[in-house]
Motif scaffolding. Structure first.
Motif, PDB file in Angstrom:
ATOM      1  N   GLU A 141      11.631   5.977   4.605  1.00 47.24           N
ATOM      2  CA  GLU A 141       9.998   6.365   4.667  1.00 47.24           C
ATOM      3  C   GLU A 141       9.356   5.311   3.758  1.00 47.24           C
ATOM      4  O   GLU A 141       8.222   4.846   3.768  1.00 47.24           O
ATOM      5  CB  GLU A 141       9.762   7.608   4.690  1.00 47.24           C
ATOM      6  CG  GLU A 141      10.014   8.470   6.108  1.00 47.24           C
ATOM      7  CD  GLU A 141       9.074   8.269   7.117  1.00 47.24           C
ATOM      8  OE1 GLU A 141       9.264   8.294   8.363  1.00 47.24           O
ATOM      9  OE2 GLU A 141       7.988   7.408   6.828  1.00 47.24           O
ATOM     10  N   GLU A 172       1.401   0.276   6.370  1.00 47.15           N
ATOM     11  CA  GLU A 172       0.773   0.808   7.483  1.00 47.15           C
ATOM     12  C   GLU A 172      -0.608   1.049   7.264  1.00 47.15           C
ATOM     13  O   GLU A 172      -1.038   2.243   7.178  1.00 47.15           O
ATOM     14  CB  GLU A 172       1.564   2.111   7.739  1.00 47.15           C
ATOM     15  CG  GLU A 172       3.066   1.933   8.126  1.00 47.15           C
ATOM     16  CD  GLU A 172       3.839   3.224   8.321  1.00 47.15           C
ATOM     17  OE1 GLU A 172       4.941   3.096   9.126  1.00 47.15           O
ATOM     18  OE2 GLU A 172       3.396   4.279   7.790  1.00 47.15           O
ATOM     19  N   GLU A 226       9.309   2.061   4.616  1.00 46.13           N
ATOM     20  CA  GLU A 226       8.545   1.573   5.749  1.00 46.13           C
ATOM     21  C   GLU A 226       6.920   1.808   5.370  1.00 46.13           C
ATOM     22  O   GLU A 226       6.142   0.630   5.719  1.00 46.13           O
ATOM     23  CB  GLU A 226       8.715   2.966   7.043  1.00 46.13           C
ATOM     24  CG  GLU A 226       9.720   2.518   7.797  1.00 46.13           C
ATOM     25  CD  GLU A 226      10.066   3.817   8.862  1.00 46.13           C
ATOM     26  OE1 GLU A 226      10.978   3.553   9.669  1.00 46.13           O
ATOM     27  OE2 GLU A 226       9.224   4.389   8.725  1.00 46.13           O
ATOM     28  N   GLU A 227       6.692   2.456   4.369  1.00 47.92           N
ATOM     29  CA  GLU A 227       5.325   2.625   4.367  1.00 47.92           C
ATOM     30  C   GLU A 227       4.852   1.812   3.015  1.00 47.92           C
ATOM     31  O   GLU A 227       3.384   1.583   2.926  1.00 47.92           O
ATOM     32  CB  GLU A 227       5.096   4.198   3.906  1.00 47.92           C
ATOM     33  CG  GLU A 227       5.172   4.978   5.122  1.00 47.92           C
ATOM     34  CD  GLU A 227       4.981   6.616   5.058  1.00 47.92           C
ATOM     35  OE1 GLU A 227       5.202   7.320   6.000  1.00 47.92           O
ATOM     36  OE2 GLU A 227       4.892   7.048   3.942  1.00 47.92           O
ATOM     37  N   GLY A 238       6.230   9.374   2.646  1.00 48.41           N
ATOM     38  CA  GLY A 238       7.320  10.252   3.297  1.00 48.41           C
ATOM     39  C   GLY A 238       7.029  10.404   4.928  1.00 48.41           C
ATOM     40  O   GLY A 238       5.754   9.638   5.190  1.00 48.41           O
ATOM     41  N   LYS A 257      -2.237   4.015   8.832  1.00 50.74           N
ATOM     42  CA  LYS A 257      -2.082   5.353   8.576  1.00 50.74           C
ATOM     43  C   LYS A 257      -2.263   5.588   7.141  1.00 50.74           C
ATOM     44  O   LYS A 257      -2.134   6.779   6.761  1.00 50.74           O
ATOM     45  CB  LYS A 257      -0.337   5.622   8.641  1.00 50.74           C
ATOM     46  CG  LYS A 257      -0.195   5.441  10.193  1.00 50.74           C
ATOM     47  CD  LYS A 257       1.357   5.536  10.716  1.00 50.74           C
ATOM     48  CE  LYS A 257       1.950   6.690  10.495  1.00 50.74           C
ATOM     49  NZ  LYS A 257       3.567   6.556  11.002  1.00 50.74           N
TER      50      LYS A 257
HETATM   51 MG   LIG Z   1       6.314   7.027   7.661  1.00 52.21          MG
END
Ligand SMILES: [Mg+2]
Ligand SMILES: CC(C)CCOP(=O)(O)OP(=O)(O)O
Ligand SMILES: [Mg+2]
Ligand SMILES: [Mg+2]
Length: 147
Positions: A59, A110, A62-63, A43, A113
């Motif tokens: 999200e 990612e 993307e993740e 998220g 992250k």
């Molecule tokens: Mg994100």
């Protein structure tokens, strides 16, 4: 001149997604100033003009690289996280969704992250959980559809 409050950052709006697969859900250990090294749902920040569903799908894609469907609003919680390195106030919108293709596995898109994604059993969650999720679990909220 108006007094500028340098200490109290404005509350942020986050969308977190319970991506469910049977009794399991997707969690990743955050590598971030916010909730560093805690296990969290995929998220992120709601961006200008987005619906909650659009943010959830964006999200997660993307993740994790995963495509999701059956996206539905679950609940919203108010999280004032004072134990963070930088105190933060997050209004967290929790969504539920299913992976479009149950065979599709998550990718760690990612890595700067997130330490990696994995499927966890709701009855055997890893620790520590990210603040908003910990508050949710403590409240006894059950994100799974009534079987
Ligand atoms: Mg994100
Ligand atoms: C839920 C809340 C922490 C909002 C920010 O989440 P996040 O740090 O995962 O944000 P991004 O994924 O948008 O970078
Ligand atoms: Mg984001
Ligand atoms: Mg995120």
């Amino acid at each position: 001149s108006p007094s500028i409050n340098l200490t109290a950052p404005v509350p942020k709006v986050g969308v977190a997604v319970f991506l469910l697969k049977g009794k399991k859900l997707l969690l990743g250990r955050r590598l971030s100033a916010i909730g560093n090294r805690t296990f969290a749902l995929p998220g992120g920040h709601l961006e200008f003009g987005e619906s909650f569903e659009e943010c959830a799908a964006r999200e997660v894609k993307e993740e994790t690289g995963l495509d999701i469907g059956n996206i539905e609003y679950l609940t919203v919680t108010n999280n004032v996280l004072l134990k963070e390195v930088k105190p933060i106030h997050i209004v967290c919108i929790f969504m539920r969704a299913m992976v479009a293709d149950p065979q599709q596995q998550p990718l760690n898109v990612e890595p700067e992250k997130c330490d990696g994604w994995d499927w966890y059993d709701w009855d055997d969650l890893p620790k520590p959980l990210f603040g908003p999720l910990e508050n949710m679990v403590q409240s006894g909220f059950n994100p799974f559809p009534a079987s």
